[in-house]
Design a protein around this motif. Sequence first.
Motif, PDB file in Angstrom:
ATOM      1  N   LYS A 122      -0.496 -62.688 -67.663  1.00 29.70           N
ATOM      2  CA  LYS A 122       0.361 -63.825 -67.951  1.00 29.70           C
ATOM      3  C   LYS A 122       0.549 -63.946 -69.460  1.00 29.70           C
ATOM      4  N   GLU A 124       1.733 -69.919 -69.412  1.00 27.09           N
ATOM      5  CA  GLU A 124       1.459 -70.573 -68.134  1.00 27.09           C
ATOM      6  C   GLU A 124       2.407 -70.143 -67.024  1.00 27.09           C
ATOM      7  N   HIS A 125       3.671 -69.859 -67.365  1.00 28.15           N
ATOM      8  CA  HIS A 125       4.673 -69.651 -66.329  1.00 28.15           C
ATOM      9  C   HIS A 125       5.338 -68.269 -66.329  1.00 28.15           C
ATOM     10  N   ALA A 131       4.848 -64.015 -66.408  1.00 28.30           N
ATOM     11  CA  ALA A 131       3.951 -62.879 -66.242  1.00 28.30           C
ATOM     12  C   ALA A 131       4.690 -61.581 -66.584  1.00 28.30           C
ATOM     13  N   ASP A 151      -0.985 -60.372 -55.921  1.00 24.12           N
ATOM     14  CA  ASP A 151      -1.627 -61.343 -56.820  1.00 24.12           C
ATOM     15  C   ASP A 151      -0.594 -62.264 -57.466  1.00 24.12           C
ATOM     16  N   ILE A 152       0.515 -61.689 -57.894  1.00 21.06           N
ATOM     17  CA  ILE A 152       1.561 -62.474 -58.567  1.00 21.06           C
ATOM     18  C   ILE A 152       2.150 -63.505 -57.613  1.00 21.06           C
ATOM     19  N   GLU A 189       0.707 -64.924 -55.173  1.00 23.38           N
ATOM     20  CA  GLU A 189      -0.277 -65.960 -54.879  1.00 23.38           C
ATOM     21  C   GLU A 189      -0.400 -66.990 -55.998  1.00 23.38           C
ATOM     22  N   ASP A 190       0.051 -66.627 -57.194  1.00 23.72           N
ATOM     23  CA  ASP A 190      -0.040 -67.522 -58.349  1.00 23.72           C
ATOM     24  C   ASP A 190       1.222 -68.376 -58.416  1.00 23.72           C
ATOM     25  N   GLU A 191       1.147 -69.590 -57.917  1.00 26.21           N
ATOM     26  CA  GLU A 191       2.329 -70.447 -57.830  1.00 26.21           C
ATOM     27  C   GLU A 191       2.776 -70.998 -59.173  1.00 26.21           C
ATOM     28  N   SER A 192       1.975 -70.777 -60.213  1.00 22.71           N
ATOM     29  CA  SER A 192       2.386 -71.247 -61.534  1.00 22.71           C
ATOM     30  C   SER A 192       3.393 -70.308 -62.194  1.00 22.71           C
ATOM     31  N   ILE A 193       3.527 -69.095 -61.677  1.00 22.97           N
ATOM     32  CA  ILE A 193       4.449 -68.116 -62.268  1.00 22.97           C
ATOM     33  C   ILE A 193       5.882 -68.465 -61.871  1.00 22.97           C
TER      34      ILE A 193
END
Length: 259
Positions: A8, A11-12, A14, A41-42, A44-48
């Motif tokens: 990343k 925060e948002h 990647a 993995d990406i 699953e990361d809801e902040s991206i």
Amino acid sequence: MSTVTWEKQNEHVAVLTLNRPEAANAFSKQLIADFHKALNDIEEDESIRALIITGEGDKAFCAGADLKERRSMTQDEVVKTVQSIGDLVSRVGHLKVPTIAAINGAAFGGGLELTLACDIRIASDHAKMGLTETSLAIIPGAGGTQRLAKLIGLAKAKYYILTAKRMTSDEAKHIGLIEDHVSNDELLNEAVELANSIASNGPIGVQAAKQAIDAGCEQDLATGLQIERHHYMKTIPTEDRLEALEAFGEKRKPQFKGK
């Protein structure tokens, strides 16, 4: 070491990197498997809210299929491998977050097909690209014949695919294949700046807009307008829409939460 890495930038945003510079970041079986793991993995990361895809080094983004590996394959194995590249490229195309291809060097065959599945493409000044499969007595097999034609038009796509012509970044920008090109030193910063501008907007709205464009682009206007309305309605009950209105009234920057 994994043949695909990601991290990343903030925060948002990647950045996913193809990491086989010794093999021009070509699609080996291992790279395809590692790419899927990274996407797991990406996703699953809801902040991206935006994803940049690039290659390690300054020589190649991705040279396409690993022809050295392919020489030892049977015909059935070749078919399966081509299908696996196509499936991966399609998965990138269907990601809910916007994707930016930062083309840091050569992008040929499957490598260019990967960029065509991204939403936006920018390149380094020295990058070369092309769908060169006919020079190997095959054709693009990971969506290139379809995505390139939809992006730059039927006649131009036939010109580049049938001749197996390689193009410079200048030429790619001229025909609308990429949006811009910059020096290699500036490429990642340019991609991050673009990703940040996307990520600063309401994520539900951004994703809905992407879905509406993708679903409607091949439909007649009436159908496309229905698709647009369907996706617009997703944004109405969201907290982010109300936050945008409040922020406008208070003359401040909205704080979107993706809700």
